[in-house]
Design an enzyme around this catalytic site. Structure first.
Site, PDB file in Angstrom:
ATOM      1  N   ARG A   1      37.287  55.418  71.840  1.00 39.20           N
ATOM      2  CA  ARG A   1      36.538  55.860  70.627  1.00 39.20           C
ATOM      3  C   ARG A   1      37.820  56.384  69.497  1.00 39.20           C
ATOM      4  NH1 ARG A   1      31.185  54.832  70.922  1.00 39.20           N
ATOM      5  NH2 ARG A   1      31.448  54.487  68.532  1.00 39.20           N
TER       6      ARG A   1
ATOM      7  N   HIS B   1      24.761  32.477  61.541  1.00 40.47           N
ATOM      8  CA  HIS B   1      24.425  33.825  62.589  1.00 40.47           C
ATOM      9  C   HIS B   1      23.132  34.379  62.797  1.00 40.47           C
ATOM     10  CE1 HIS B   1      28.796  34.066  62.906  1.00 40.47           C
ATOM     11  NE2 HIS B   1      28.982  34.394  61.691  1.00 40.47           N
TER      12      HIS B   1
ATOM     13  N   LYS C   1      27.605  70.240  81.071  1.00 41.84           N
ATOM     14  CA  LYS C   1      28.557  69.255  80.602  1.00 41.84           C
ATOM     15  C   LYS C   1      29.892  69.656  80.756  1.00 41.84           C
ATOM     16  CE  LYS C   1      25.247  66.140  79.871  1.00 41.84           C
ATOM     17  NZ  LYS C   1      24.747  65.090  80.612  1.00 41.84           N
TER      18      LYS C   1
ATOM     19  N   ARG D   1      27.721  39.409  66.190  1.00 43.46           N
ATOM     20  CA  ARG D   1      28.277  39.497  67.664  1.00 43.46           C
ATOM     21  C   ARG D   1      27.406  39.019  68.663  1.00 43.46           C
ATOM     22  NH1 ARG D   1      32.531  44.634  67.953  1.00 43.46           N
ATOM     23  NH2 ARG D   1      33.339  44.416  65.780  1.00 43.46           N
TER      24      ARG D   1
ATOM     25  N   LYS E   1      18.105  54.805  68.198  1.00 43.06           N
ATOM     26  CA  LYS E   1      18.508  53.554  67.679  1.00 43.06           C
ATOM     27  C   LYS E   1      17.648  52.469  67.640  1.00 43.06           C
ATOM     28  CE  LYS E   1      23.171  55.164  68.143  1.00 43.06           C
ATOM     29  NZ  LYS E   1      24.805  55.119  68.972  1.00 43.06           N
TER      30      LYS E   1
ATOM     31  N   PRO F   1      24.949  50.382  64.064  1.00 35.01           N
ATOM     32  CA  PRO F   1      24.079  51.369  63.114  1.00 35.01           C
ATOM     33  C   PRO F   1      23.524  52.368  63.968  1.00 35.01           C
ATOM     34  CG  PRO F   1      23.740  49.007  63.059  1.00 35.01           C
ATOM     35  CD  PRO F   1      24.515  49.194  64.300  1.00 35.01           C
ATOM     36  N   GLU F   2      23.577  53.599  63.366  1.00 34.75           N
ATOM     37  CA  GLU F   2      23.190  54.860  64.263  1.00 34.75           C
ATOM     38  C   GLU F   2      21.818  55.154  63.746  1.00 34.75           C
ATOM     39  OE1 GLU F   2      26.600  57.829  63.769  1.00 34.75           O
ATOM     40  OE2 GLU F   2      28.008  56.068  63.845  1.00 34.75           O
TER      41      GLU F   2
END
Length: 276
Positions: free
Chosen positions: A263, A92, A154, A111, A58, A2-3
């Protein structure tokens, strides 16, 4: 994972379900979900009232009475759902917050990657991963100047740079692919070689796509559900992510997929320019 739009959607759907409720008991079926002291988590939460739910990037911030906050990161597949305290447990379900009205909030995670922390309200940046994050889209601090200056330092590719949560907080694989396609920037472009005017366009599109995704309650590609058990709606608006081999809506060239630091990354080899 989830973003930012998905976590915001969870926040918005959780509030009417649990705000104002008082915790009676907590059950930890899988204690490792809680990253702080387990016994303290179990002993301090009973009697606490849910005051509100905030979010940063998040992270969900469940505000409680007595100046306490549960910081929750859903990681890959974490979900919350409201049920009754006597409802059968799903295999779960790993954490349960039983409320005094007989309802219960359960945290479900296939997970088991999600994590929770119990902290003093206001210490988020000192005690959790939030302190390492950059500014999030659509915040007053996330200006075009901030992004231009940040990318100047960067040397790695722009895909990895935008996934770096210390640069932009809340973005993930799906929205980065979409933003780079919208701005016609190749994912392997060196971040500090992208012209300033293009970075400003990138800034605007990041804000725009996050706004659109939140409006449609996030993206469900694999398993995302909001707190009401509903899927998101933005997946129908995805132009590039998940469309490898299909024609680009702009030029007709087939989308290609590569791995960028592990990715999966989908892009248009014709429209998206490499800056080196």
């Amino acid at each position: 994972m989830p973003e930012m739009p998905e976590v915001e959607t969870v926040r918005r759907t959780l509030i009417p379900l649990i705000k104002g409720k008082t915790i009676e008991k907590v059950i930890l079926w899988y204690p490792k979900i809680v990253a702080t002291d387990h016994e303290k988590f179990l002993s301090e939460l009973p009697g606490k009232k849910i005051i509100d739910i905030d979010r940063y990037a998040k992270y969900l911030l469940i505000r409680l009475s007595d100046n306490l906050t549960i910081v929750s990161h859903l990681r890959m597949e974490g979900k919350y759902h409201l049920t009754t305290s006597d409802a059968p447990k799903d295999k779960h379900d790993h954490v349960e917050f039983i409320f005094t009205d007989g309802t219960a909030l359960r945290y479900n995670d296939v997970r088991k990657f999600g994590r929770m922390q119990l902290i003093l309200t206001g210490t988020e940046r000192q005690t959790t991963g939030i302190g390492k994050l950059g500014y999030e889209p659509n915040s007053s601090e996330f200006t075009s100047e901030y992004l231009v200056n940040g990318l100047k330092r960067k040397k790695k590719n722009i895909k990895n740079t935008l996934l770096d949560q210390s640069v932009v907080a809340g973005l993930g694989n799906i929205y980065v692919d979409e933003v780079l396609w919208r701005t016609k920037i190749h994912p392997l472009s060196q971040a500090n070689k992208i012209p300033a005017e293009k970075v400003m366009e990138l800034h605007d599109q990041i804000n725009q796509i996050i706004t659109e995704a939140i409006k449609l309650q996030g993206t469900t590609v694999h398993s995302f559900l909001n707190a009401n058990g509903q899927v998101g709606g933005f997946q129908s608006k995805l132009q590039v992510y998940g469309h490898v081999g299909e024609p680009c809506p702009v030029c007709g060239t087939k989308f290609e997929k590569i791995k960028v630091n592990g990715r999966g990354t989908t892009f248009c080899p014709h429209c998206q320019v490499i800056y080196k």
